[in-house]
Design a protein around this motif. Structure first.
Motif, PDB file in Angstrom:
ATOM      1  N   SER A   1     -24.652 -26.171 -11.722  1.00 23.02           N
ATOM      2  CA  SER A   1     -24.442 -27.143 -10.643  1.00 23.02           C
ATOM      3  C   SER A   1     -25.731 -27.253  -9.833  1.00 23.02           C
ATOM      4  CB  SER A   1     -23.270 -26.731  -9.754  1.00 23.02           C
ATOM      5  OG  SER A   1     -23.517 -25.445  -9.225  1.00 23.02           O
ATOM      6  N   ILE A   2     -25.854 -28.365  -9.107  1.00 19.92           N
ATOM      7  CA  ILE A   2     -27.064 -28.592  -8.300  1.00 19.92           C
ATOM      8  C   ILE A   2     -26.647 -28.900  -6.871  1.00 19.92           C
ATOM      9  CG2 ILE A   2     -29.144 -30.005  -7.985  1.00 19.92           C
ATOM     10  CD1 ILE A   2     -29.041 -30.778 -10.909  1.00 19.92           C
ATOM     11  N   VAL A   3     -27.351 -28.280  -5.906  1.00 17.69           N
ATOM     12  CA  VAL A   3     -27.163 -28.659  -4.505  1.00 17.69           C
ATOM     13  C   VAL A   3     -28.518 -29.088  -3.951  1.00 17.69           C
ATOM     14  CG1 VAL A   3     -26.573 -27.875  -2.177  1.00 17.69           C
ATOM     15  CG2 VAL A   3     -25.186 -27.138  -4.131  1.00 17.69           C
ATOM     16  N   ASP A   4     -28.563 -30.315  -3.468  1.00 16.53           N
ATOM     17  CA  ASP A   4     -29.777 -30.829  -2.838  1.00 16.53           C
ATOM     18  C   ASP A   4     -29.536 -30.757  -1.339  1.00 16.53           C
ATOM     19  OD1 ASP A   4     -31.750 -32.297  -1.685  1.00 16.53           O
ATOM     20  OD2 ASP A   4     -31.576 -34.020  -3.035  1.00 16.53           O
ATOM     21  N   GLU A   5     -30.132 -29.744  -0.711  1.00 15.88           N
ATOM     22  CA  GLU A   5     -29.842 -29.496   0.706  1.00 15.88           C
ATOM     23  C   GLU A   5     -30.286 -30.625   1.624  1.00 15.88           C
ATOM     24  OE1 GLU A   5     -29.445 -25.594   3.129  1.00 15.88           O
ATOM     25  OE2 GLU A   5     -31.385 -25.650   2.139  1.00 15.88           O
ATOM     26  N   ASN A   6     -31.137 -31.508   1.139  1.00 16.03           N
ATOM     27  CA  ASN A   6     -31.549 -32.628   1.987  1.00 16.03           C
ATOM     28  C   ASN A   6     -30.475 -33.701   2.052  1.00 16.03           C
ATOM     29  OD1 ASN A   6     -34.320 -31.836   2.806  1.00 16.03           O
ATOM     30  ND2 ASN A   6     -34.468 -31.617   0.580  1.00 16.03           N
ATOM     31  N   TYR A   7     -29.469 -33.583   1.194  1.00 13.61           N
ATOM     32  CA  TYR A   7     -28.379 -34.553   1.199  1.00 13.61           C
ATOM     33  C   TYR A   7     -26.998 -33.891   1.218  1.00 13.61           C
ATOM     34  CZ  TYR A   7     -31.746 -38.232   0.208  1.00 13.61           C
ATOM     35  OH  TYR A   7     -32.797 -39.120   0.302  1.00 13.61           O
ATOM     36  N   GLN A   8     -26.948 -32.598   0.896  1.00 11.01           N
ATOM     37  CA  GLN A   8     -25.658 -31.930   0.808  1.00 11.01           C
ATOM     38  C   GLN A   8     -25.713 -30.604   1.561  1.00 11.01           C
ATOM     39  OE1 GLN A   8     -26.125 -31.548  -3.346  1.00 11.01           O
ATOM     40  NE2 GLN A   8     -24.905 -33.335  -3.869  1.00 11.01           N
ATOM     41  N   THR A   9     -24.542 -29.990   1.742  1.00 13.72           N
ATOM     42  CA  THR A   9     -24.496 -28.695   2.423  1.00 13.72           C
ATOM     43  C   THR A   9     -24.448 -27.591   1.380  1.00 13.72           C
ATOM     44  OG1 THR A   9     -23.239 -29.755   4.160  1.00 13.72           O
ATOM     45  CG2 THR A   9     -23.219 -27.354   4.143  1.00 13.72           C
ATOM     46  N   LEU A  10     -25.270 -26.585   1.570  1.00 17.63           N
ATOM     47  CA  LEU A  10     -25.280 -25.448   0.645  1.00 17.63           C
ATOM     48  C   LEU A  10     -24.394 -24.339   1.205  1.00 17.63           C
ATOM     49  CD1 LEU A  10     -26.490 -23.819  -1.761  1.00 17.63           C
ATOM     50  CD2 LEU A  10     -28.318 -23.131  -0.188  1.00 17.63           C
ATOM     51  N   ASP A  11     -23.470 -23.853   0.395  1.00 16.90           N
ATOM     52  CA  ASP A  11     -22.626 -22.729   0.793  1.00 16.90           C
ATOM     53  C   ASP A  11     -23.310 -21.446   0.312  1.00 16.90           C
ATOM     54  OD1 ASP A  11     -20.742 -20.798   1.150  1.00 16.90           O
ATOM     55  OD2 ASP A  11     -19.224 -21.696  -0.168  1.00 16.90           O
ATOM     56  N   LEU A  12     -23.798 -20.667   1.263  1.00 18.42           N
ATOM     57  CA  LEU A  12     -24.543 -19.458   0.886  1.00 18.42           C
ATOM     58  C   LEU A  12     -23.626 -18.372   0.327  1.00 18.42           C
ATOM     59  CD1 LEU A  12     -27.041 -19.298   3.902  1.00 18.42           C
ATOM     60  CD2 LEU A  12     -27.585 -19.911   1.548  1.00 18.42           C
ATOM     61  N   ASN A  13     -22.312 -18.559   0.445  1.00 17.25           N
ATOM     62  CA  ASN A  13     -21.368 -17.579  -0.113  1.00 17.25           C
ATOM     63  C   ASN A  13     -20.829 -18.006  -1.475  1.00 17.25           C
ATOM     64  OD1 ASN A  13     -21.371 -15.689   2.046  1.00 17.25           O
ATOM     65  ND2 ASN A  13     -20.351 -17.283   3.261  1.00 17.25           N
TER      66      ASN A  13
ATOM     67  N   VAL B   1     -26.914 -11.491  -6.017  1.00 14.76           N
ATOM     68  CA  VAL B   1     -27.139 -12.612  -6.939  1.00 14.76           C
ATOM     69  C   VAL B   1     -28.622 -12.639  -7.318  1.00 14.76           C
ATOM     70  CG1 VAL B   1     -27.004 -15.123  -7.227  1.00 14.76           C
ATOM     71  CG2 VAL B   1     -25.266 -13.917  -5.864  1.00 14.76           C
ATOM     72  N   TYR B   2     -28.898 -12.903  -8.578  1.00 17.54           N
ATOM     73  CA  TYR B   2     -30.284 -12.961  -9.074  1.00 17.54           C
ATOM     74  C   TYR B   2     -30.896 -14.308  -8.678  1.00 17.54           C
ATOM     75  CZ  TYR B   2     -34.090 -11.706 -12.245  1.00 17.54           C
ATOM     76  OH  TYR B   2     -35.309 -11.356 -12.768  1.00 17.54           O
ATOM     77  N   VAL B   3     -32.063 -14.277  -8.029  1.00 19.77           N
ATOM     78  CA  VAL B   3     -32.665 -15.522  -7.530  1.00 19.77           C
ATOM     79  C   VAL B   3     -34.035 -15.744  -8.156  1.00 19.77           C
ATOM     80  CG1 VAL B   3     -33.465 -16.783  -5.480  1.00 19.77           C
ATOM     81  CG2 VAL B   3     -31.425 -15.333  -5.335  1.00 19.77           C
ATOM     82  N   VAL B   4     -34.254 -16.959  -8.622  1.00 28.09           N
ATOM     83  CA  VAL B   4     -35.554 -17.314  -9.211  1.00 28.09           C
ATOM     84  C   VAL B   4     -36.125 -18.506  -8.456  1.00 28.09           C
ATOM     85  CG1 VAL B   4     -34.725 -16.522 -11.453  1.00 28.09           C
ATOM     86  CG2 VAL B   4     -34.705 -18.962 -10.952  1.00 28.09           C
ATOM     87  N   LEU B   5     -37.462 -18.610  -8.453  1.00 26.96           N
ATOM     88  CA  LEU B   5     -38.123 -19.702  -7.736  1.00 26.96           C
ATOM     89  C   LEU B   5     -39.175 -20.364  -8.617  1.00 26.96           C
ATOM     90  CD1 LEU B   5     -38.529 -21.140  -4.913  1.00 26.96           C
ATOM     91  CD2 LEU B   5     -40.370 -19.509  -4.517  1.00 26.96           C
ATOM     92  N   GLY B   6     -39.144 -21.700  -8.635  1.00 27.59           N
ATOM     93  CA  GLY B   6     -40.177 -22.458  -9.344  1.00 27.59           C
ATOM     94  C   GLY B   6     -40.646 -23.608  -8.477  1.00 27.59           C
ATOM     95  N   GLY B   7     -41.401 -24.514  -9.056  1.00 25.55           N
ATOM     96  CA  GLY B   7     -41.918 -25.652  -8.287  1.00 25.55           C
ATOM     97  C   GLY B   7     -43.352 -25.408  -7.849  1.00 25.55           C
ATOM     98  N   ILE B   8     -43.871 -26.335  -7.058  1.00 30.95           N
ATOM     99  CA  ILE B   8     -45.293 -26.290  -6.697  1.00 30.95           C
ATOM    100  C   ILE B   8     -45.637 -25.014  -5.929  1.00 30.95           C
ATOM    101  CG2 ILE B   8     -47.057 -27.346  -5.221  1.00 30.95           C
ATOM    102  CD1 ILE B   8     -46.293 -29.984  -6.128  1.00 30.95           C
ATOM    103  N   HIS B   9     -44.805 -24.651  -4.941  1.00 28.74           N
ATOM    104  CA  HIS B   9     -45.211 -23.518  -4.102  1.00 28.74           C
ATOM    105  C   HIS B   9     -45.261 -22.213  -4.897  1.00 28.74           C
ATOM    106  CE1 HIS B   9     -46.268 -21.723  -0.319  1.00 28.74           C
ATOM    107  NE2 HIS B   9     -45.426 -20.734  -0.587  1.00 28.74           N
ATOM    108  N   ALA B  10     -44.274 -21.987  -5.721  1.00 27.63           N
ATOM    109  CA  ALA B  10     -44.276 -20.759  -6.529  1.00 27.63           C
ATOM    110  C   ALA B  10     -45.481 -20.746  -7.469  1.00 27.63           C
ATOM    111  CB  ALA B  10     -42.984 -20.665  -7.334  1.00 27.63           C
ATOM    112  N   THR B  11     -45.882 -21.923  -7.928  1.00 28.85           N
ATOM    113  CA  THR B  11     -47.004 -22.014  -8.855  1.00 28.85           C
ATOM    114  C   THR B  11     -48.323 -21.642  -8.175  1.00 28.85           C
ATOM    115  OG1 THR B  11     -45.880 -23.740 -10.103  1.00 28.85           O
ATOM    116  CG2 THR B  11     -48.269 -23.606 -10.383  1.00 28.85           C
ATOM    117  N   VAL B  12     -48.484 -22.109  -6.931  1.00 29.03           N
ATOM    118  CA  VAL B  12     -49.779 -21.881  -6.263  1.00 29.03           C
ATOM    119  C   VAL B  12     -49.782 -20.635  -5.380  1.00 29.03           C
ATOM    120  CG1 VAL B  12     -50.422 -24.314  -6.355  1.00 29.03           C
ATOM    121  CG2 VAL B  12     -49.188 -23.452  -4.355  1.00 29.03           C
ATOM    122  N   ALA B  13     -48.599 -20.080  -5.068  1.00 26.12           N
ATOM    123  CA  ALA B  13     -48.553 -18.866  -4.239  1.00 26.12           C
ATOM    124  C   ALA B  13     -47.624 -17.840  -4.880  1.00 26.12           C
ATOM    125  CB  ALA B  13     -48.098 -19.222  -2.819  1.00 26.12           C
TER     126      ALA B  13
END
Ligand code: SF4
Lengths: 94, 435
Positions: free
Chosen positions: B57-69, B99-111
């Motif tokens: 599933s996908i949650v786009d926090e700029n348009y939807q609410t993310l349930d952290l639980n 929960v196992y968390v992974v990060l990608g995208g521009i910021h993870a790539t450059v930092a």
């Protein structure tokens, strides 16, 4: 033919011609042009496209329109109504 | 497995109060902002790369609410720099629950060093090859801390699956950004895009791109299609076959390009004919000295003298130029604000995005400004390109903020709007009478 029925027939065909122009420029099927649809937010017709629509209406319908015209309308219905009214007025004024 | 993909909430503008007031009261700016964000292809593509036995599933926090639980086995976050702080907050909340968390995208790539302190696994660069590899390793209990796209070679874009737009079909997006190509040959000093996608140009197949557009239109009939590609028209042969494909697709679209397309009248004619209505062009500065050291080969500096002529060629084809400029560059002085206003108005530029020089991590600019001690903040939430995070040799913070606001007030004033409307009306009258 009564003035009323003539006007009705006339506005109907005019609307069809305007729809064809708007559809050609916006590349949106004319069936999407419901009167209550928001012209910018829902159809994505921005100020640039509206200038193309106005210039084409001028040429194909011999209609003179003010650039500010588009800024005042919100919905498809208002837009078509404005063009139709302007057309009728300019026709009447010769 | 249950896999939750998240695009974190991010600020995309600046924190100046006066600017916020201006935005609230400017009808034209409100329209522009409406089309600013939209849906990017990254997470729907990652979802499509996930084998079907998993529940994504996908949650786009700029348009939807993310349930952290929310329950999940893996949370995958994709973030740009200004979203990084929120990305880490989300990661913390899920990791506290195991929960196992992974990060990608521009910021993870450059930092990546910073990212790896905040999440379990980091993806550097394109994820088309690393994401499926990670999922296999994870299920074997052998996930790595870092996956580098460079270990796998460049992605063949023709193998990228159709993004899972269906997962976000319930959200109303004003614009959907499709990715057709990757890479840009120019290597501007402030740019991080080339760090992620490299300088060599690759593309999806025209049929693949057309299928994506049909899919976008299936879920978002009235959304605009924007191409997220940094420089879409580099390979003219490819573009020509792509436009053949677009002839029969009823849609209008936006793209980004360098100014080089202005010299190709036939291309411009076909772009307009196939629905291209706006092209975003990075002109960067009205001060020639700022362009001299921007690219190694001085590509933009060499075209500076003909910027006006090039803009005219594009716009006279019926395509609006949305130009981007940066203020606060080293060669700017107090005149840069009025010069930018004059340039935009004089050339009837359809729209302009003027931002403040920002040393994004991974850019050559950041290294240069770090070396000279000029970076005043590394709070990533301020890295929207609308806040001043560096010191300038001449201009003060207040002068840059005030000057930026003055530019916007002028170029989006009623008077400028009317002037542009008259100009474009004339353009279209000419095109209609020639057509
Ligand atoms: S032209 Fe644009 S995408 Fe290419 S390097 Fe410069 S800023 Fe980046």
């Amino acid at each position: 033919m009564s003035k009323h029925s003539g006007g009705t027939y006339y506005a109907g065909s005019l609307r069809h011609r305007i729809e064809q122009i708007v559809s050609r420029i916006s590349r949106i099927d004319a069936s999407e042009f419901q009167d209550d649809v928001l012209i910018r937010e829902e159809l994505g017709i921005d100020s640039l496209m509206s200038m193309e629509i106005l210039a084409t209406c001028e040429k194909e319908l011999e209609l003179r329109l003010d650039e500010a015209t588009f800024a005042c309308v919100e919905t498809v219905g208002e837009f078509f109504q404005l063009l139709e009214t302007t057309y009728e007025e300019q026709k009447a004024a010769g | 497995m249950r896999i939750l993909l998240v695009s974190p909430r991010g600020e995309f503008l600046g924190r100046s109060r006066a600017f916020a007031d201006f935005l609230r009261n400017s009808r034209e700016m409100r329209t522009i902002l409406h089309y600013w964000n939209g849906l990017g292809a990254a997470l729907p593509t990652i979802a499509a790369l996930t084998p079907p036995e998993h529940n994504v599933s996908i949650v786009d926090e700029n348009y939807q609410t993310l349930d952290l639980n929310q329950d999940a086995d893996i949370v995958g976050i994709s973030a740009m720099t200004q979203q990084a702080v929120r990305a880490y907050e989300i990661a913390r909340a899920f990791r506290q629950r195991g929960v196992y968390v992974v990060l990608g995208g521009i910021h993870a790539t450059v930092a990546p060093d910073e990212a790896v302190r905040n999440v379990d696994t980091v993806f550097m660069g394109e994820a088309e090859q690393t994401w499926p590899q990670f999922l296999r390793n994870f299920q074997e209990g052998a996930a790595k801390r870092v996956y580098r796209a460079s270990d796998y070679g460049p992605v063949d874009m023709t193998t990228i699956p159709l993004p899972r737009y269906d997962l976000l079909s319930g959200t109303r997006y004003p614009v959907v950004w499709v990715q057709a190509t990757r890479g840009c040959p120019h290597d501007c000093e402030f740019c991080t895009a080339s760090q992620v996608y490299g300088r060599s140009y690759r593309h999806k197949s025209p049929a693949q791109i057309a299928a994506e557009i049909r899919e976008v239109k299936r879920y978002w009939k009235s959304a605009q299609v924007g191409f997220a590609d940094d420089n879409m028209f580099v390979n003219r042969r490819f573009v020509s076959t792509l436009l053949d494909e677009f002839e029969t697709l009823p849609f209008t679209w936006y793209a980004q390009s360098d100014i080089g397309i202005a010299g190709d009248r036939e291309l411009l004619r076909r772009l307009h004919q196939t629905g291209c209505r706006i092209i975003f062009v990075g002109l960067e500065s009205v001060v020639e000295g700022n362009l001299v050291n921007l690219n190694g080969n001085k590509w933009k500096a060499r075209r500076f003298a003909r910027y006006g002529e090039h803009i005219r060629a594009i716009q006279e084809s019926g395509i609006g130029v949305y130009a981007s400029f940066i203020v606060g560059m080293d060669e700017d002085d107090h005149s840069v604000f009025d010069r930018t206003i004059d340039f935009v108005n004089q050339h009837h530029i359809m729209g302009a995005q003027v931002t403040i020089l920002t040393p994004f991590p991974g850019s050559r600019l950041r290294q240069r400004l770090l070396d000279s001690g000029r970076i005043t903040s590394s709070d990533w939430r301020l890295y929207t390109a609308w806040n001043l995070v560096v010191s300038h040799p001449i201009l003060t913070h207040a002068e840059i903020e005030e000057g930026l606001l003055r530019i916007y007030r002028s170029i989006y004033s009623e008077e400028s709007y009317r002037d542009r409307a008259r100009y474009f009306r004339q353009v279209f009258q000419n095109l209609v009478s020639c057509g």
